[in-house]
Design a protein around this motif. Structure first.
Motif, mmCIF file in Angstrom:
data_model
loop_
_atom_site.group_PDB
_atom_site.id
_atom_site.type_symbol
_atom_site.label_atom_id
_atom_site.label_comp_id
_atom_site.label_asym_id
_atom_site.label_seq_id
_atom_site.Cartn_x
_atom_site.Cartn_y
_atom_site.Cartn_z
ATOM 1 N N GLY A 102 12.665 14.613 12.062
ATOM 2 C CA GLY A 102 12.287 13.975 10.996
ATOM 3 C C GLY A 102 11.521 14.673 10.120
ATOM 4 N N ARG A 103 11.814 14.447 8.598
ATOM 5 C CA ARG A 103 11.325 15.210 7.547
ATOM 6 C C ARG A 103 9.857 15.217 7.666
ATOM 7 N NH1 ARG A 103 13.054 18.190 3.169
ATOM 8 N NH2 ARG A 103 14.604 18.517 4.364
ATOM 9 N N TYR A 104 9.547 13.801 7.938
ATOM 10 C CA TYR A 104 7.913 13.614 8.327
ATOM 11 C C TYR A 104 7.988 12.762 9.832
ATOM 12 C CZ TYR A 104 7.035 13.855 3.280
ATOM 13 O OH TYR A 104 6.865 14.093 1.939
ATOM 14 N N LEU A 105 6.708 13.083 10.435
ATOM 15 C CA LEU A 105 6.317 12.845 11.462
ATOM 16 C C LEU A 105 5.107 11.515 11.341
ATOM 17 C CD1 LEU A 105 6.414 15.676 13.955
ATOM 18 C CD2 LEU A 105 8.376 13.997 13.347
ATOM 19 N N HIS A 106 5.631 10.364 11.971
ATOM 20 C CA HIS A 106 4.466 9.351 11.963
ATOM 21 C C HIS A 106 3.953 8.983 13.333
ATOM 22 C CE1 HIS A 106 3.477 4.789 11.231
ATOM 23 N NE2 HIS A 106 2.277 5.529 10.942
ATOM 24 N N GLY B 165 10.008 9.922 14.042
ATOM 25 C CA GLY B 165 10.612 10.771 12.904
ATOM 26 C C GLY B 165 10.891 9.771 11.739
ATOM 27 N N VAL B 166 10.483 10.243 10.600
ATOM 28 C CA VAL B 166 10.952 9.809 9.305
ATOM 29 C C VAL B 166 12.144 10.599 8.718
ATOM 30 C CG1 VAL B 166 10.223 9.023 7.024
ATOM 31 C CG2 VAL B 166 8.534 8.873 9.117
ATOM 32 N N ARG B 167 13.401 10.200 8.460
ATOM 33 C CA ARG B 167 14.432 10.566 8.051
ATOM 34 C C ARG B 167 14.931 11.773 9.140
ATOM 35 N NH1 ARG B 167 11.626 11.231 2.929
ATOM 36 N NH2 ARG B 167 12.262 13.396 2.830
ATOM 37 N N VAL B 168 15.403 11.210 10.094
ATOM 38 C CA VAL B 168 15.562 12.052 11.368
ATOM 39 C C VAL B 168 17.119 12.730 11.111
ATOM 40 C CG1 VAL B 168 14.117 10.856 13.066
ATOM 41 C CG2 VAL B 168 16.600 10.331 12.747
ATOM 42 N N PHE B 169 18.006 12.132 10.134
ATOM 43 C CA PHE B 169 19.267 12.693 9.763
ATOM 44 C C PHE B 169 19.731 12.577 8.535
ATOM 45 C CE2 PHE B 169 20.194 8.268 10.621
ATOM 46 C CZ PHE B 169 21.114 7.911 9.613
ATOM 47 N N HIS B 170 18.840 11.786 7.874
ATOM 48 C CA HIS B 170 19.318 11.487 6.292
ATOM 49 C C HIS B 170 19.442 12.889 5.672
ATOM 50 C CE1 HIS B 170 18.716 10.867 2.069
ATOM 51 N NE2 HIS B 170 19.555 9.965 2.039
ATOM 52 N N ASP B 171 18.289 13.424 5.578
ATOM 53 C CA ASP B 171 18.116 14.747 4.779
ATOM 54 C C ASP B 171 19.059 15.893 5.257
ATOM 55 O OD1 ASP B 171 16.143 13.194 3.854
ATOM 56 O OD2 ASP B 171 14.759 14.791 3.964
ATOM 57 N N LYS C 79 15.581 8.054 -0.061
ATOM 58 C CA LYS C 79 14.489 8.806 0.840
ATOM 59 C C LYS C 79 13.270 7.949 0.964
ATOM 60 C CE LYS C 79 15.747 13.308 -0.124
ATOM 61 N NZ LYS C 79 15.079 14.967 -0.739
ATOM 62 N N GLY C 80 12.588 7.362 -0.014
ATOM 63 C CA GLY C 80 11.369 6.367 -0.041
ATOM 64 C C GLY C 80 11.624 5.153 0.758
ATOM 65 N N ALA C 81 13.033 4.507 0.695
ATOM 66 C CA ALA C 81 13.142 3.339 1.409
ATOM 67 C C ALA C 81 13.218 3.735 2.694
ATOM 68 C CB ALA C 81 14.668 2.945 1.023
ATOM 69 N N ILE C 82 13.779 4.558 3.198
ATOM 70 C CA ILE C 82 13.627 5.071 4.801
ATOM 71 C C ILE C 82 12.084 5.656 5.157
ATOM 72 C CG2 ILE C 82 14.314 6.812 6.492
ATOM 73 C CD1 ILE C 82 16.983 7.213 4.781
ATOM 74 N N ARG C 83 11.638 5.983 4.549
ATOM 75 C CA ARG C 83 10.087 6.294 4.634
ATOM 76 C C ARG C 83 9.152 5.233 4.901
ATOM 77 N NH1 ARG C 83 6.587 10.915 1.339
ATOM 78 N NH2 ARG C 83 4.478 9.492 1.192
ATOM 79 N N LEU C 84 9.425 4.178 3.885
ATOM 80 C CA LEU C 84 8.934 2.912 4.178
ATOM 81 C C LEU C 84 9.187 1.913 5.405
ATOM 82 C CD1 LEU C 84 8.484 1.785 0.178
ATOM 83 C CD2 LEU C 84 6.628 2.526 1.540
ATOM 84 N N LEU D 223 19.323 2.634 6.694
ATOM 85 C CA LEU D 223 18.100 2.135 7.241
ATOM 86 C C LEU D 223 18.116 1.752 8.647
ATOM 87 C CD1 LEU D 223 16.652 -0.240 4.369
ATOM 88 C CD2 LEU D 223 15.984 2.274 5.060
ATOM 89 N N GLU D 224 19.296 1.086 9.189
ATOM 90 C CA GLU D 224 19.651 0.665 10.730
ATOM 91 C C GLU D 224 19.406 1.823 11.549
ATOM 92 O OE1 GLU D 224 22.900 -1.310 13.461
ATOM 93 O OE2 GLU D 224 23.243 -1.269 11.117
ATOM 94 N N MET D 225 20.200 2.792 11.120
ATOM 95 C CA MET D 225 20.370 3.923 11.931
ATOM 96 C C MET D 225 19.122 4.952 11.956
ATOM 97 S SD MET D 225 23.471 3.944 13.190
ATOM 98 C CE MET D 225 23.259 2.125 13.455
ATOM 99 N N GLU D 226 18.506 5.017 10.927
ATOM 100 C CA GLU D 226 17.316 5.819 11.012
ATOM 101 C C GLU D 226 16.124 5.021 12.060
ATOM 102 O OE1 GLU D 226 16.046 8.587 9.822
ATOM 103 O OE2 GLU D 226 17.566 9.247 8.436
#
Length: 249
Positions: free
Chosen positions: A239-243, A201-207, A22-27, A223-226
């Protein structure tokens, strides 16, 4: 309701958010967006609600002059240690966002406000302050917890009673924020202050992946797919978060 700080949750926050994918994708998403946007010159950067300093350190290592503002001493101490171990210099300020205009004299080229709004009693109140702290030709990097994603997650889990109550706030001591943000309401509140230039979008599918699939997936593939789908017109809004990267109006 009052603003929530992470004095007692620093260790749990570090483990939960940055201890895995989760954190790695966000960063990765935040860094990719900023790398595409920022000019190739040193900038003065202010990180509001800097937490443990992950993003600030990344920017400092790229030659930017970074100031970290964080109200929770345990979090700020963690950031100090992180910078010390990396041999990087920075300015550290223990203060809530309400005190920053009284302590900082000049606006910044880049202001980061990541995962802050959703923990505030009145999220919209910070927006004019962010505007004053950003140079007229600067950037605001705004990342926030997406209410739409939380609704979709609850629908997938069959939490229909919660949906009928329309109560998306996290429980006390939970890392689910007290005020997830509706992107449309936030966009309306930004009008007259900010122009949103890019949205990811941050974590658009992982979660949303079943746990067994998450466990089998390689981080490099996630990471590649996100990154590949962070601005997809159908998926970015999940995305769980939006940037959002914004410019002052």
């Amino acid at each position: 309701m009052s603003d929530r700080h992470f004095d007692q949750l620093a260790t749990r926050f570090a483990e939960k958010i940055y201890g895995g994918a989760k954190g790695a994708i966000r960063l990765a998403v935040l860094q990719a967006d900023l790398a595409e946007t920022l000019p190739d010159r040193p900038l003065r950067v202010l990180d509001i609600g800097a937490g443990l300093g992950h993003m600030s350190l990344w920017l400092a290592q790229r030659g930017h002059q970074v100031t970290l503002a964080e109200p929770a001493e345990p979090m700020l101490e963690g950031a100090r240690q992180r910078f010390a171990e990396a041999g990087q210099a920075a300015t550290f300020i223990q203060a809530p966002w309400q005190d920053l205009l009284g302590q900082l004299n000049e606006p910044y080229d880049l202001v980061l406000c990541h995962a802050v709004l959703e923990w505030l009693a009145e999220p919209h109140a910070i927006l004019p302050v962010l505007h004053q702290l950003t140079k007229a030709d600067g950037w605001l990097s705004l990342a926030f917890y997406n209410r739409d994603a939380l609704i979709y997650r609850n629908l997938l889990k069959g939490h229909f009673r919660k949906m009928r109550k329309n109560d998306m706030a996290g429980e006390k001591q939970s890392l689910t924020p007290q005020q997830p943000l509706d992107p449309r309401e936030l966009a309306a509140q930004l009008e007259g202050l900010w122009q949103v230039e890019t949205q990811s979008g941050v974590r658009v599918f992982h979660d949303y992946m079943p746990v067994e699939f998450q466990a089998r997936a390689e981080l490099v593939d996630l990471l590649e797919m996100e990154l590949a789908h962070r601005r997809h017109p159908s998926f970015a809004g999940l995305g769980r978060y939006l940037h959002w990267i914004c410019r002052p109006v």
